[in-house]
Design a protein around this motif. Sequence first.
Motif, PDB file in Angstrom:
ATOM      1  N   ILE A   5       3.881   7.683  12.600  1.00  0.00           N
ATOM      2  CA  ILE A   5       4.388   7.045  11.641  1.00  0.00           C
ATOM      3  C   ILE A   5       4.310   7.969  10.431  1.00  0.00           C
ATOM      4  CG2 ILE A   5       4.188   5.197  10.069  1.00  0.00           C
ATOM      5  CD1 ILE A   5       4.874   4.367  12.764  1.00  0.00           C
ATOM      6  N   ALA A   6       5.316   8.711   9.997  1.00  0.00           N
ATOM      7  CA  ALA A   6       5.162   9.577   9.023  1.00  0.00           C
ATOM      8  C   ALA A   6       4.717   9.096   7.798  1.00  0.00           C
ATOM      9  CB  ALA A   6       6.728  10.319   8.788  1.00  0.00           C
ATOM     10  N   ALA A   7       3.894   9.967   6.751  1.00  0.00           N
ATOM     11  CA  ALA A   7       3.431   9.442   5.756  1.00  0.00           C
ATOM     12  C   ALA A   7       3.126  10.434   4.842  1.00  0.00           C
ATOM     13  CB  ALA A   7       2.001   8.896   5.898  1.00  0.00           C
TER      14      ALA A   7
ATOM     15  N   ILE B 100      -0.574  -3.238  15.356  1.00  0.00           N
ATOM     16  CA  ILE B 100       0.036  -2.117  14.917  1.00  0.00           C
ATOM     17  C   ILE B 100      -0.091  -2.144  13.642  1.00  0.00           C
ATOM     18  CG2 ILE B 100       2.697  -1.376  14.475  1.00  0.00           C
ATOM     19  CD1 ILE B 100       3.057  -2.500  17.187  1.00  0.00           C
ATOM     20  N   GLU B 101      -0.161  -3.221  12.828  1.00  0.00           N
ATOM     21  CA  GLU B 101      -0.228  -3.253  11.239  1.00  0.00           C
ATOM     22  C   GLU B 101      -1.434  -2.853  10.690  1.00  0.00           C
ATOM     23  OE1 GLU B 101       1.821  -3.687   9.034  1.00  0.00           O
ATOM     24  OE2 GLU B 101       3.499  -4.658   9.831  1.00  0.00           O
ATOM     25  N   LYS B 102      -2.714  -3.197  11.571  1.00  0.00           N
ATOM     26  CA  LYS B 102      -4.032  -2.676  11.246  1.00  0.00           C
ATOM     27  C   LYS B 102      -3.992  -1.107  11.534  1.00  0.00           C
ATOM     28  CE  LYS B 102      -6.625  -6.890  12.445  1.00  0.00           C
ATOM     29  NZ  LYS B 102      -7.345  -7.490  13.481  1.00  0.00           N
ATOM     30  N   GLN B 103      -3.445  -0.536  12.454  1.00  0.00           N
ATOM     31  CA  GLN B 103      -3.612   0.931  12.634  1.00  0.00           C
ATOM     32  C   GLN B 103      -2.899   1.593  11.677  1.00  0.00           C
ATOM     33  OE1 GLN B 103      -4.477   3.094  15.661  1.00  0.00           O
ATOM     34  NE2 GLN B 103      -5.951   1.631  15.675  1.00  0.00           N
ATOM     35  N   ILE B 104      -1.641   0.971  11.022  1.00  0.00           N
ATOM     36  CA  ILE B 104      -0.838   1.686  10.126  1.00  0.00           C
ATOM     37  C   ILE B 104      -1.672   1.756   8.930  1.00  0.00           C
ATOM     38  CG2 ILE B 104       1.197   1.631   8.786  1.00  0.00           C
ATOM     39  CD1 ILE B 104       2.895   0.349  11.268  1.00  0.00           C
ATOM     40  N   ALA B 105      -2.421   0.730   8.417  1.00  0.00           N
ATOM     41  CA  ALA B 105      -2.981   0.507   7.379  1.00  0.00           C
ATOM     42  C   ALA B 105      -4.162   1.598   7.268  1.00  0.00           C
ATOM     43  CB  ALA B 105      -3.429  -0.831   7.125  1.00  0.00           C
ATOM     44  N   GLU B 106      -4.775   1.610   8.395  1.00  0.00           N
ATOM     45  CA  GLU B 106      -6.164   2.397   8.785  1.00  0.00           C
ATOM     46  C   GLU B 106      -5.720   3.940   8.484  1.00  0.00           C
ATOM     47  OE1 GLU B 106      -9.070   4.928  10.496  1.00  0.00           O
ATOM     48  OE2 GLU B 106      -7.209   4.311  11.599  1.00  0.00           O
ATOM     49  N   LYS B 107      -4.797   4.211   9.170  1.00  0.00           N
ATOM     50  CA  LYS B 107      -4.414   5.664   9.295  1.00  0.00           C
ATOM     51  C   LYS B 107      -3.700   6.138   8.087  1.00  0.00           C
ATOM     52  CE  LYS B 107      -4.212   6.179  14.312  1.00  0.00           C
ATOM     53  NZ  LYS B 107      -5.263   6.926  14.395  1.00  0.00           N
TER      54      LYS B 107
ATOM     55  N   THR C  74       8.942   9.379  16.589  1.00  0.00           N
ATOM     56  CA  THR C  74       8.451   9.181  15.511  1.00  0.00           C
ATOM     57  C   THR C  74       9.321   8.223  14.437  1.00  0.00           C
ATOM     58  OG1 THR C  74       7.330  11.441  15.220  1.00  0.00           O
ATOM     59  CG2 THR C  74       7.975  10.442  13.017  1.00  0.00           C
ATOM     60  N   ILE C  75       8.732   7.624  13.669  1.00  0.00           N
ATOM     61  CA  ILE C  75       9.446   6.781  12.535  1.00  0.00           C
ATOM     62  C   ILE C  75       9.230   7.244  11.049  1.00  0.00           C
ATOM     63  CG2 ILE C  75       9.876   4.431  11.663  1.00  0.00           C
ATOM     64  CD1 ILE C  75       9.005   3.193  14.150  1.00  0.00           C
ATOM     65  N   SER C  76      10.338   7.520  10.341  1.00  0.00           N
ATOM     66  CA  SER C  76       9.935   7.902   8.969  1.00  0.00           C
ATOM     67  C   SER C  76      10.717   7.017   8.079  1.00  0.00           C
ATOM     68  CB  SER C  76      10.795   9.228   8.732  1.00  0.00           C
ATOM     69  OG  SER C  76      10.454   9.849   7.310  1.00  0.00           O
ATOM     70  N   ASN C  77       9.951   6.433   7.041  1.00  0.00           N
ATOM     71  CA  ASN C  77      10.722   5.364   6.227  1.00  0.00           C
ATOM     72  C   ASN C  77      10.664   5.993   4.828  1.00  0.00           C
ATOM     73  OD1 ASN C  77      11.286   3.031   4.816  1.00  0.00           O
ATOM     74  ND2 ASN C  77       9.271   2.214   4.973  1.00  0.00           N
ATOM     75  N   GLY C  78      11.648   6.547   4.432  1.00  0.00           N
ATOM     76  CA  GLY C  78      12.411   7.313   3.397  1.00  0.00           C
ATOM     77  C   GLY C  78      12.703   6.067   2.203  1.00  0.00           C
ATOM     78  N   GLY C  79      12.823   4.681   2.738  1.00  0.00           N
ATOM     79  CA  GLY C  79      13.232   3.550   1.892  1.00  0.00           C
ATOM     80  C   GLY C  79      12.195   3.493   1.006  1.00  0.00           C
ATOM     81  N   VAL C  80      10.645   3.620   1.352  1.00  0.00           N
ATOM     82  CA  VAL C  80       9.827   3.437   0.088  1.00  0.00           C
ATOM     83  C   VAL C  80       9.818   4.288  -1.109  1.00  0.00           C
ATOM     84  CG1 VAL C  80       8.292   2.574   1.961  1.00  0.00           C
ATOM     85  CG2 VAL C  80       8.163   4.867   1.263  1.00  0.00           C
ATOM     86  N   TYR C  81      10.658   5.440  -1.119  1.00  0.00           N
ATOM     87  CA  TYR C  81      10.936   6.184  -2.382  1.00  0.00           C
ATOM     88  C   TYR C  81      12.189   6.021  -2.683  1.00  0.00           C
ATOM     89  CZ  TYR C  81       7.029   8.598   0.015  1.00  0.00           C
ATOM     90  OH  TYR C  81       5.720   8.972   0.650  1.00  0.00           O
ATOM     91  N   GLY C  82      13.073   4.909  -2.075  1.00  0.00           N
ATOM     92  CA  GLY C  82      14.266   4.743  -2.816  1.00  0.00           C
ATOM     93  C   GLY C  82      15.463   5.360  -1.950  1.00  0.00           C
TER      94      GLY C  82
END
Length: 511
Positions: A377-379, A401-408, A428-436
């Motif tokens: 999960i790219a961050a 999954i949500e707990k792992q994402i939050a913790e990492k 890998t999943i990359s979420n560029g949407g959080v930046y618009g």
Amino acid sequence: MSIEVRVPTLGESVTEATVATWFKKPGDAVAADEMLCELETDKVTVEVPAPAAGVMGEIVAAEGSTVGVDALLATISEGDSAGAEPAKAPQKDADEAPASSGASVDVMVPTLGESVTEATVSTWFKKVGDSVAADEMLCELETDKVSVEVPAPSAGTLTEILAGEGDTVKAGGKLAVMSGGADGAVEPAERPQPEGNEAVADGEQYTPPAAGKDVEDAPSAKKAMAEAGLSADQVQGSGRDGRVMKEDVAKAAAAVANAPAPAAAPAQAPRAPVSADDAAREERVKMTRLRQTIARRLKDSQNTAAMLTTYNEVDMTEVMALRNQYKDEFVKKHGVKLGFMSFFTKACVHALKEVPEVNAEIDGTDIVYKNFVHMGIAAGTPTGLVVPVIRDADSMSFAEIEKQIAEKGARARDGKLSMAEMQGGTFTISNGGVYGSLMSSPILNPPQSGILGMHKIQQRPMVVNGEIVARPMMYLALSYDHRIVDGKGAVTFLVRVKDALEDPRRLLMDL
């Protein structure tokens, strides 16, 4: 007199290890500090030295046995060990001398991880003359993969700093010197193992010994060779009977790196002339090791893989409705928010089962299919992009999954991720949407063969049942290695992800 050989401290949160290799057998003469065996954990490789000279007695834990911390490994009969020559240790630089005896102790650079040979001193938390408690943090080192905190080996006073902030130090090098405490004596404590810094991901392929070679190489050396892309015939062993050790791999990798390239790469374009006035207003900052590594890996990915990107779009109506309906109950029961990432992770796991080549990697002329999903999960962090890995995501629930994402994600932002937590991803999943971001072409994270790019959810006019309606739409992008994934497979993967998100009930029914 019989002396017990026990399992040493293995590192934080590590409670057991596997006996990988015994270098001695019962009846062999043993010198003090000579390596007796090697243990492997899920994070590090630990060599066990002889506590005293003597003759090897009974081996209690055979190769392949699982042992806990402080478990009995073997016994040594103390006595005349003439003829027992200590194994030759690899030569070290002058600044890597052992801790001095008497009322002072050296602060050394800890093990930095497989294939990591140097680091930069980023911050000193203490200055010369400060009193220091045992295990109190002295300084922080930055490698091209992780940050490593260096604790005080014992209580005392910091008397000399040998490597200042910004200096580059080698693994095992000397950082500082401490003097004794109130009693005037310092007993060097066992150096703590860095958490997870030497982990090698599940599924990595180890390089087999060279043909005709009777001596088994050190397991840690095999891992280092696999990471460095070296074969056994490229490394000259310095261990007992020609056994290849970690240090030998580091030397061979350095020799390969310093060898002249077969064809010179185009030089970087020179900077355009800058006026004196503009130069005075510029700021030049050295790239961090993490940023240098990101730049090198992304460029290597472009140069190696036959990368191609295919696109699709998904109507997020059903996912958003399901999330809104159950988000409050979800938080109450599981203590974590229900986000979109768990839906996308589940959808990708579902699609990877149908198109396994997207979850595979190329190793030479072989294709390695992974019968598990370690989801990266790219961050984005203040220091650069990192990709923490959620292991065995295919067997996890939405809440897990949500707990792992939050913790990492929190550990990534705080710079506390270990190298082990960023290794071994299969997709890998990359979420560029959080930046618009509305549309992008993500770059592969080698050696993976696929990466999914998520983007901003935007209301757009869509034709549904012959009518134009506003729907929350998201563009999806799959970048893939065309050497292993055909266009049909890539399109099929995206369509399966789209279908699962537009009708989440398909995930429950495994359709």
